[in-house]
Design a protein around this motif. Structure first.
Motif, PDB file in Angstrom:
ATOM      1  N   LEU A  53       0.845  -1.190   0.000  1.00  0.00           N
ATOM      2  CA  LEU A  53       0.000   0.000   0.000  1.00  0.00           C
ATOM      3  C   LEU A  53       0.880   1.241   0.000  1.00  0.00           C
ATOM      4  CD1 LEU A  53      -2.785  -0.897   2.619  1.00  0.00           C
ATOM      5  CD2 LEU A  53      -2.784  -1.264   0.141  1.00  0.00           C
ATOM      6  N   GLU A  54       0.427   2.268  -0.709  1.00  0.00           N
ATOM      7  CA  GLU A  54       1.147   3.545  -0.767  1.00  0.00           C
ATOM      8  C   GLU A  54       0.217   4.671  -0.353  1.00  0.00           C
ATOM      9  OE1 GLU A  54       3.534   6.447  -3.929  1.00  0.00           O
ATOM     10  OE2 GLU A  54       2.476   4.648  -4.642  1.00  0.00           O
ATOM     11  N   GLN A  55       0.701   5.523   0.550  1.00  0.00           N
ATOM     12  CA  GLN A  55      -0.039   6.705   0.982  1.00  0.00           C
ATOM     13  C   GLN A  55       0.366   7.863   0.083  1.00  0.00           C
ATOM     14  OE1 GLN A  55      -1.985   6.621   4.226  1.00  0.00           O
ATOM     15  NE2 GLN A  55      -2.940   8.422   3.288  1.00  0.00           N
ATOM     16  N   CYS A  62      -4.426   5.350   4.830  1.00  0.00           N
ATOM     17  CA  CYS A  62      -4.734   4.155   4.035  1.00  0.00           C
ATOM     18  C   CYS A  62      -4.652   2.880   4.867  1.00  0.00           C
ATOM     19  CB  CYS A  62      -3.772   4.057   2.853  1.00  0.00           C
ATOM     20  SG  CYS A  62      -3.794   5.511   1.777  1.00  0.00           S
ATOM     21  N   LEU A  75      -8.279   1.891   4.172  1.00  0.00           N
ATOM     22  CA  LEU A  75      -8.663   2.440   2.868  1.00  0.00           C
ATOM     23  C   LEU A  75      -9.926   1.796   2.319  1.00  0.00           C
ATOM     24  CD1 LEU A  75      -6.323   1.067   0.021  1.00  0.00           C
ATOM     25  CD2 LEU A  75      -6.875  -0.160   2.115  1.00  0.00           C
ATOM     26  N   PHE A  80     -10.714   5.799  -1.985  1.00  0.00           N
ATOM     27  CA  PHE A  80      -9.304   6.153  -1.859  1.00  0.00           C
ATOM     28  C   PHE A  80      -8.658   6.572  -3.177  1.00  0.00           C
ATOM     29  CE2 PHE A  80      -9.493   1.506  -2.352  1.00  0.00           C
ATOM     30  CZ  PHE A  80      -8.660   1.313  -3.455  1.00  0.00           C
ATOM     31  N   CYS A  84      -4.719   6.703  -2.010  1.00  0.00           N
ATOM     32  CA  CYS A  84      -3.948   5.490  -1.767  1.00  0.00           C
ATOM     33  C   CYS A  84      -3.722   4.762  -3.085  1.00  0.00           C
ATOM     34  CB  CYS A  84      -4.665   4.542  -0.809  1.00  0.00           C
ATOM     35  SG  CYS A  84      -5.373   5.323   0.667  1.00  0.00           S
ATOM     36  N   ARG A  86      -2.440   0.755  -4.558  1.00  0.00           N
ATOM     37  CA  ARG A  86      -2.208  -0.627  -4.133  1.00  0.00           C
ATOM     38  C   ARG A  86      -1.477  -1.391  -5.224  1.00  0.00           C
ATOM     39  NH1 ARG A  86      -8.179  -2.499  -2.562  1.00  0.00           N
ATOM     40  NH2 ARG A  86      -8.446  -1.862  -4.735  1.00  0.00           N
TER      41      ARG A  86
END
Length: 224
Positions: A53-55, A62, A75, A80, A84, A86
């Motif tokens: 996962l990336e914020q 997230c 999230l 999102f 966010c 993925r």
């Protein structure tokens, strides 16, 4: 005719050495590790699925760490898009070692070892597996994930093509592959029954929650 022949020759060479071709075409760029979470998602009774996962924007979060050490994929409770990102499978992440793109040779998998979950890189042509990361498994909860901490030397990087960054993340290590394999072999030889992974202890079950079920993960295209 000569130009066509040379073009075909170039394509033939690329097909004969896809790994070398990928290594020469793609580069990588460093990432802010704090913006990412490497997670193990429980699947069924004993399997695990790797996701990253990336914020992208600071809020809303997230993911959130729970008091029991597991990770809540928050999230899933809001839209999102643009917040966010993925990475769910080999289309979203792969291995890069010693500046070499190993996506065509190595794959990443999760394996439960005692009361931990190990992230391993493996290939059919090499019996030695590389330990990329590990997470502590206190309990198995189908609605929460296990955080995977990367081993020293490993980090997340972004695949790049020239000056353009792509929607693909590398599990990267700058050490040459031969040295990583040799180190993994030494670590395996040093293990004894006393230092090997302990037998898995019974995990503490959680009481069933009303309306609980599998978490749906909708694939959202990456937008930088």
């Amino acid at each position: 005719m000569q130009r066509t022949y040379l073009a075909l020759l170039g394509l033939t060479a690329a097909a004969a050495a896809p790994t070398a071709w990928a290594a020469s075409v793609f580069s990588s760029q460093p990432l802010d590790q704090a913006r990412f979470a490497v997670l193990a998602q429980p699947v069924g009774r004993s399997d695990w699925k790797l996701l990253v996962l990336e914020q992208i924007k600071p809020e809303p979060l997230c993911w959130e760490k729970r008091s029991d050490g597991l990770v809540d994929p928050s999230l899933n409770r809001f839209d999102f898009s643009g917040i966010c990102s993925r990475y769910l499978d080999s289309n979203g992440y792969s291995l890069r070692v010693g500046n070499e793109d190993l996506a065509s040779r190595y794959r990443l998998r999760l394996e439960q070892q005692g009361n931990s979950v190990a992230l391993l890189a493996m290939t059919p042509s090499q019996p030695t597996e590389l330990l990329v990361g590990r997470g502590s498994l206190r309990q198995r909860d189908r609605n929460a994930f296990v955080a995977i901490d990367l081993e020293p030397g490993w980090s997340l990087e972004r695949r790049a093509y020239g000056s353009q960054t792509l929607s693909h993340v590398y599990f990267a290590n700058g050490t040459p592959l031969s040295q990583l394999i040799a180190k993994a072999n030494r670590s395996g030889a040093d293990r004894t029954p006393a230092t090997a992974a302990a037998p898995m202890k019974p995990l503490k079950p959680l009481p069933p929650q009303p309306g609980s079920g599998p978490i749906a993960l909708q694939v959202i295209p990456y937008k930088p």
